[in-house]
Write a protein that holds these residues in place. Structure first.
Motif, short mmCIF file in Angstrom:
data_model
loop_
_atom_site.label_atom_id
_atom_site.label_comp_id
_atom_site.label_asym_id
_atom_site.label_seq_id
_atom_site.Cartn_x
_atom_site.Cartn_y
_atom_site.Cartn_z
N ASP A 111 45.90 29.10 44.74
CA ASP A 111 47.31 29.42 44.93
C ASP A 111 47.52 30.91 45.25
O ASP A 111 48.54 31.27 45.83
N PHE A 112 46.55 31.74 44.87
CA PHE A 112 46.76 33.19 44.96
C PHE A 112 45.90 33.88 46.01
O PHE A 112 46.21 34.99 46.42
N LEU A 113 44.81 33.24 46.44
CA LEU A 113 43.89 33.89 47.37
C LEU A 113 43.58 32.98 48.55
O LEU A 113 43.40 31.77 48.36
N PRO A 114 43.51 33.53 49.77
CA PRO A 114 43.09 32.72 50.93
C PRO A 114 41.69 32.15 50.70
O PRO A 114 40.85 32.78 50.03
N GLY A 115 41.46 30.97 51.25
CA GLY A 115 40.20 30.26 51.00
C GLY A 115 38.97 31.07 51.34
O GLY A 115 38.00 31.11 50.55
N LYS A 116 38.96 31.74 52.50
CA LYS A 116 37.77 32.50 52.90
C LYS A 116 37.53 33.69 51.96
O LYS A 116 36.39 33.99 51.61
N GLN A 117 38.62 34.34 51.57
CA GLN A 117 38.45 35.48 50.68
C GLN A 117 37.97 35.02 49.31
O GLN A 117 37.10 35.65 48.70
N LEU A 118 38.52 33.90 48.81
CA LEU A 118 38.08 33.37 47.52
C LEU A 118 36.61 33.01 47.56
O LEU A 118 35.85 33.34 46.63
N ALA A 119 36.18 32.34 48.63
CA ALA A 119 34.77 31.97 48.75
C ALA A 119 33.88 33.22 48.77
O ALA A 119 32.82 33.24 48.13
N LYS A 120 34.32 34.26 49.47
CA LYS A 120 33.52 35.48 49.55
C LYS A 120 33.44 36.17 48.19
O LYS A 120 32.36 36.62 47.77
N LEU A 121 34.57 36.24 47.47
CA LEU A 121 34.59 36.88 46.16
C LEU A 121 33.71 36.12 45.16
O LEU A 121 33.04 36.72 44.32
N MET A 122 33.70 34.79 45.27
CA MET A 122 32.86 34.00 44.37
C MET A 122 31.38 34.15 44.74
O MET A 122 30.52 34.21 43.86
N GLU A 123 31.10 34.24 46.03
CA GLU A 123 29.72 34.45 46.45
C GLU A 123 29.19 35.80 45.96
O GLU A 123 28.03 35.93 45.59
N GLU A 124 30.07 36.81 45.95
CA GLU A 124 29.69 38.14 45.49
C GLU A 124 29.75 38.27 43.97
O GLU A 124 29.50 39.35 43.43
N LYS A 125 30.09 37.20 43.26
CA LYS A 125 30.19 37.19 41.80
C LYS A 125 31.32 38.10 41.30
O LYS A 125 31.29 38.53 40.14
N ARG A 126 32.29 38.40 42.16
CA ARG A 126 33.45 39.17 41.71
C ARG A 126 34.48 38.25 41.07
O ARG A 126 35.38 38.70 40.38
N ILE A 127 34.36 36.95 41.34
CA ILE A 127 35.10 35.93 40.60
C ILE A 127 34.09 34.91 40.12
O ILE A 127 33.32 34.37 40.92
#
Length: 372
Positions: free
Chosen positions: A220-236
């Motif tokens: 709901d809060f982050l665009p899909g590509k950005q969320l995927a990138k942040l999770m890949e980088e372990k920032r989420i």
């Protein structure tokens, strides 16, 4: 948003002052399209005014030109993108004003303390990449204030009152503003009254069904590509509670959801993970404990032990704070009334409520009920 200066390829015909390009990353492609304008009209306006070239490369904009002009163009683009994130329009007039006066000073992300001051004089707004979130009830407003004011906060109340949703929104706001380095979301992997049996797949696939409500909030809060990138980088990170043991969570925003299903030892383990520069939020509903018979809820225990400690806040919600379908509040009130009637007659509450000890025992030190 990422800004960086990269060297350009050698070009004997290039002016001496043009030795590189500034790259700016814009996570939300929809907002990037609005930033560029129809037929890239907004980019052309900046190019003409500053004597630079702006090239689009996927979700990146490359600014090429004299170094000083590059910096000014990058600052203008970042300022206009921030306006779009806030739901403000961007057109010829706004770009002209930015070029004349520089970026708006209020676009600098506010610190938690500054955010609290803003809440005191204006509306409470949590600005994420995809939407602006506003608390809808007085209890929700008090809860959000405490999430910024305290390093450890509890949100306790029935389903649908926004406990987890608002906590994740605050976490995303702090991450975007650079006030924390990562978001860590956790839940106990406890089945809600039914046996799911063996789940196929690797560890992530096995625990993802339990974590789905947290994914829903983040989407709901982050665009899909950005969320995927942040999770890949372990920032989420999204992980079961059991995975928290042995870790020190520094410079992080940490949320424990469904905390009523953590045991006393699990709750103590989780609370002692708090590291420097971190904030921790614990949410739960004492009426939905799914622990095995005889297992004490860590949420109830923590509420009794930690109440009154400076720096730890407790916020409570009722059916009046439910922001889902209006029937949800009526369902909660009906079940609460049935529980009260059963207790008044000396019976155990009905349905799938967690087992209680016999009347007179004091699991939580006050009411004798396992769920408070």
């Amino acid at each position: 948003m990422l800004l960086g200066l990269t060297p350009a390829a050698p070009d004997s015909d290039a002016p001496a002052a043009t030795q590189g390009e500034t790259l700016i990353e814009f996570p939300d492609n929809r907002l990037l399209i609005e930033l560029c304008g129809p037929a890239d009209r907004n980019l052309s306006q900046i190019e003409t005014a500053l004597g630079v070239h702006i090239l689009r490369r996927g979700n990146l904009l490359a600014v090429v030109g004299p170094e000083v002009a590059q910096a000014e163009a990058a600052s203008t683009l970042a300022s206009m993108y921030a306006r779009l994130e806030q739901g403000k329009p961007v057109g010829t007039a706004e770009i002209d004003a930015a070029l004349r006066m520089g970026p708006e000073p209020e676009l600098r992300p506010a610190s938690p303390a500054e955010q609290l001051e803003m809440f005191a004089t204006g509306p409470i707004e949590l600005r994420t990449r995809k939407k602006t979130v506003e608390p809808r009830t007085d209890a929700q407003k008090a809860y959000v204030r405490n999430l910024f004011a305290n390093e450890m906060a509890f949100g306790i109340g029935p389903a649908g009152t926004g406990k987890t949703y608002l906590a994740v929104a605050v976490g995303v706001t702090l991450l975007i503003g650079g006030h924390v380095d990562r978001i860590i979301l956790s839940r106990p992997a406890v089945e809600a009254g039914e046996r799911l049996g063996f789940l196929p797949g690797d560890m992530k696939e096995k625990v993802d069904p339990y974590m789905q409500p947290l994914y829903d909030a983040l989407n709901d809060f982050l665009p899909g590509k950005q969320l995927a990138k942040l999770m890949e980088e372990k920032r989420i990170e999204i992980a079961p509670l059991a995975f928290m043991r042995g870790r020190t969570l520094s410079n992080a925003f940490v949320v424990l959801d469904e905390a009523q299903n953590a045991s006393t030892m699990q709750m103590k383990m989780f609370l002692t993970r708090l590291g420097e520069g971190s904030r921790m939020v614990i949410t739960g509903d004492r009426s939905q404990i799914d622990l095995p018979r005889g297992t004490q809820s860590g949420l109830v225990d923590a509420e009794r032990i930690l109440s009154g400690i400076k720096g730890i806040s407790f916020n409570y919600f009722t059916s009046k704070d439910v922001v889902r379908h209006s029937l949800v509040a009526k369902v909660i009130e009906a079940y609460d009334a049935a529980d009260a009637e059963a207790l008044a007659s000396g019976e155990l509450p009905r349905g799938s409520y967690p087992p209680r000890r016999a009347p007179g025992s004091s699991q939580d030190g006050r009411t004798g009920r396992a769920d408070g």
